[in-house]
Design an enzyme around this catalytic site. Structure first.
Site, mmCIF file in Angstrom:
data_model
loop_
_atom_site.group_PDB
_atom_site.id
_atom_site.type_symbol
_atom_site.label_atom_id
_atom_site.label_comp_id
_atom_site.label_asym_id
_atom_site.label_seq_id
_atom_site.Cartn_x
_atom_site.Cartn_y
_atom_site.Cartn_z
ATOM 1 N N GLU A 1 40.685 38.136 34.087
ATOM 2 C CA GLU A 1 39.617 38.894 34.740
ATOM 3 C C GLU A 1 38.299 38.709 34.001
ATOM 4 O O GLU A 1 37.232 38.622 34.624
ATOM 5 C CB GLU A 1 39.982 40.385 34.804
ATOM 6 C CG GLU A 1 41.073 40.718 35.795
ATOM 7 C CD GLU A 1 40.697 40.319 37.218
ATOM 8 O OE1 GLU A 1 39.534 40.527 37.611
ATOM 9 O OE2 GLU A 1 41.564 39.792 37.928
ATOM 10 N N HIS B 1 33.239 35.776 41.393
ATOM 11 C CA HIS B 1 34.404 36.142 40.579
ATOM 12 C C HIS B 1 35.690 35.612 41.211
ATOM 13 O O HIS B 1 36.525 34.988 40.540
ATOM 14 C CB HIS B 1 34.434 37.674 40.462
ATOM 15 C CG HIS B 1 35.617 38.252 39.767
ATOM 16 N ND1 HIS B 1 35.532 38.874 38.533
ATOM 17 C CD2 HIS B 1 36.921 38.346 40.130
ATOM 18 C CE1 HIS B 1 36.734 39.307 38.173
ATOM 19 N NE2 HIS B 1 37.589 39.008 39.140
ATOM 20 N N GLU B 2 35.839 35.829 42.507
ATOM 21 C CA GLU B 2 37.067 35.389 43.186
ATOM 22 C C GLU B 2 37.123 33.872 43.331
ATOM 23 O O GLU B 2 38.199 33.271 43.222
ATOM 24 C CB GLU B 2 37.172 36.063 44.562
ATOM 25 C CG GLU B 2 37.232 37.587 44.513
ATOM 26 C CD GLU B 2 38.337 38.115 43.616
ATOM 27 O OE1 GLU B 2 39.408 37.472 43.537
ATOM 28 O OE2 GLU B 2 38.132 39.160 42.976
ATOM 29 N N HIS C 1 38.434 32.592 40.152
ATOM 30 C CA HIS C 1 39.904 32.655 40.127
ATOM 31 C C HIS C 1 40.497 31.431 40.814
ATOM 32 O O HIS C 1 41.463 30.826 40.332
ATOM 33 C CB HIS C 1 40.389 33.915 40.842
ATOM 34 C CG HIS C 1 40.380 35.154 40.001
ATOM 35 N ND1 HIS C 1 40.867 35.188 38.717
ATOM 36 C CD2 HIS C 1 39.982 36.437 40.291
ATOM 37 C CE1 HIS C 1 40.758 36.422 38.228
ATOM 38 N NE2 HIS C 1 40.214 37.193 39.164
#
Length: 386
Positions: free
Chosen positions: A201, A150-151, A154
């Site tokens: 997100e 997930h990060e 980003h």
């Protein structure tokens, strides 16, 4: 590194001298563009920002005005930097995630003491990933892998740059909120930014699924964020049923309360994130991506802003059409009523009734019928027949 080597867990990435291969057999996505997994609303904003010539350069030049250097020093001095000697299992996950998403440079990662489960990716010059001890202690290996992915998602999307700048601008705007009407302007800016943050997100959740390639682990992680480390007391299917009840239940008052509840948040609610991720995992877009059909980074410069905005508008329109929320149902009814009213007004002003028929007259394009019960005109030089 070839796809086959990566999938088998062998090979070495160039550039950093460290093994950067998946810990188990998972598909890699060489040269994948972040557009492949970004939520339509997030993607349209990012495509537009990337099209602004010199945008990143100018904003990165502002880094001296931002507390980024101070933040980096704070993490370096008061957190634990992940490496092969500190939190090695997280280090392996990070290299794994960067390999799968083909991120050229592995971002530094820190673990900071905080019982609140959280993670973030910030920075202008280069992204920095930070996870809290609360999150590390809450999740198992596969759930944590999805969070690291997930990060990294980003970072690949460039969210760290845009988020850092926009947060700075938001904080600056708050300081001048005493100016007349400033409060209204600031509220509008903050509301718009938070809406984009929430969509970003959802994009990163998708990236986490691409890295972990385990939908159940991703859903469990979101469920734990909502209910804590009591997995034996929770059930993913029941959690998703909560999401369906939340999205469909209640009346117009509940719909308004949902909006009021989500406005101050930077993240969507956990049940909503789980339902959104499951829908994407079951979509044709996800299956095509897993089969190797996805946009490449080399094509990003040719991405159309107008096409991205059309996709975003289409997504919102489809969401309204398919939503079971009472307020969205009212919006559909109003829109349908407006269309009917517009058609009636158009017919009135154009003299048309129905499908192309002049009002009180014959079809516009068909032959004219002879009147049946009216007397026929007599010749000009004769009088009426007696």
């Amino acid at each position: 590194m070839s796809d086959s080597n990566a999938a088998n867990g062998s090979g070495r990435a160039e550039g950093d001298g460290e093994d950067r291969v998946p810990g188990r057999g998972r598909r890699r996505f060489p040269d994948i563009s972040s557009r492949a997994y970004e939520h339509p609303a997030d993607r349209s904003a990012l495509v537009a920002l990337r099209k602004l010539s010199g945008f990143d350069t100018v904003f990165k030049a502002l880094s001296g005005l931002l507390p980024e250097r101070s933040l980096r020093l704070l993490f370096l001095s008061d957190s634990v930097r992940v490496s092969d000697r500190q939190f090695p299992h997280l280090h392996t996950m990070l290299l794994d995630a960067c390999s799968i998403l083909d991120l050229p440079k592995v971002p530094p990662m820190y673990v900071t003491q905080d019982p609140q489960p959280n993670a973030m990716c910030v920075g202008l010059d280069e992204p920095v990933i930070v996870v809290t001890t609360g999150l590390v202690e809450l999740l198992d290996e596969e759930e944590m892998r999805a969070v690291v992915g997930h990060e990294v998602g980003h970072a690949l999307s460039g969210h760290s740059v845009y988020r850092t700048i926009l947060l700075f601008l938001t904080n600056f705007a708050v300081k001048i909120a005493w100016i007349p009407l400033g409060g209204i302007a600031v509220t509008a800016i903050v509301t718009a930014l938070r809406e984009w943050f929430r969509k970003s997100e959802l994009s990163a959740d998708r990236a986490g699924l691409l890295v972990g390639q385990d939908l159940q682990a991703s859903l469990r992680g979101l469920m734990k964020l909502a209910g804590g480390n009591h997995l034996h007391e929770m059930n993913v299917d029941a959690f998703l049923a909560q999401a369906a009840e939340y999205e469909a239940g209640g009346d117009l008052r509940d719909s308004v309360l949902k909006i009021m509840n989500v406005l101050p948040r930077s993240h969507p609610f956990a049940t909503v994130r789980a339902a959104e991720l499951k829908r994407w995992a079951e979509s044709r877009d996800f299956q095509r991506l897993m089969d190797g059909h996805y946009p490449r980074r080399a094509e990003d410069k040719d991405a159309s802003v107008s096409d991205s905005f059309r996709e975003s508008a289409s997504h919102y329109a489809e969401s309204v059409r398919n939503s079971k929320d009472p307020l969205m149902g009212l919006v559909r009814d109003i829109a349908g009523g407006a269309n009917d009213l517009g058609s009636r007004l158009r017919d009135t002003f154009t003299g048309r009734s129905g499908a192309g028929r002049p009002k009180d007259g014959p079809p516009a394009d068909g032959p004219r019928d002879e009147p049946r019960d009216e007397p026929r005109d007599e010749p000009r030089d004769g009088g009426p027949k007696g």
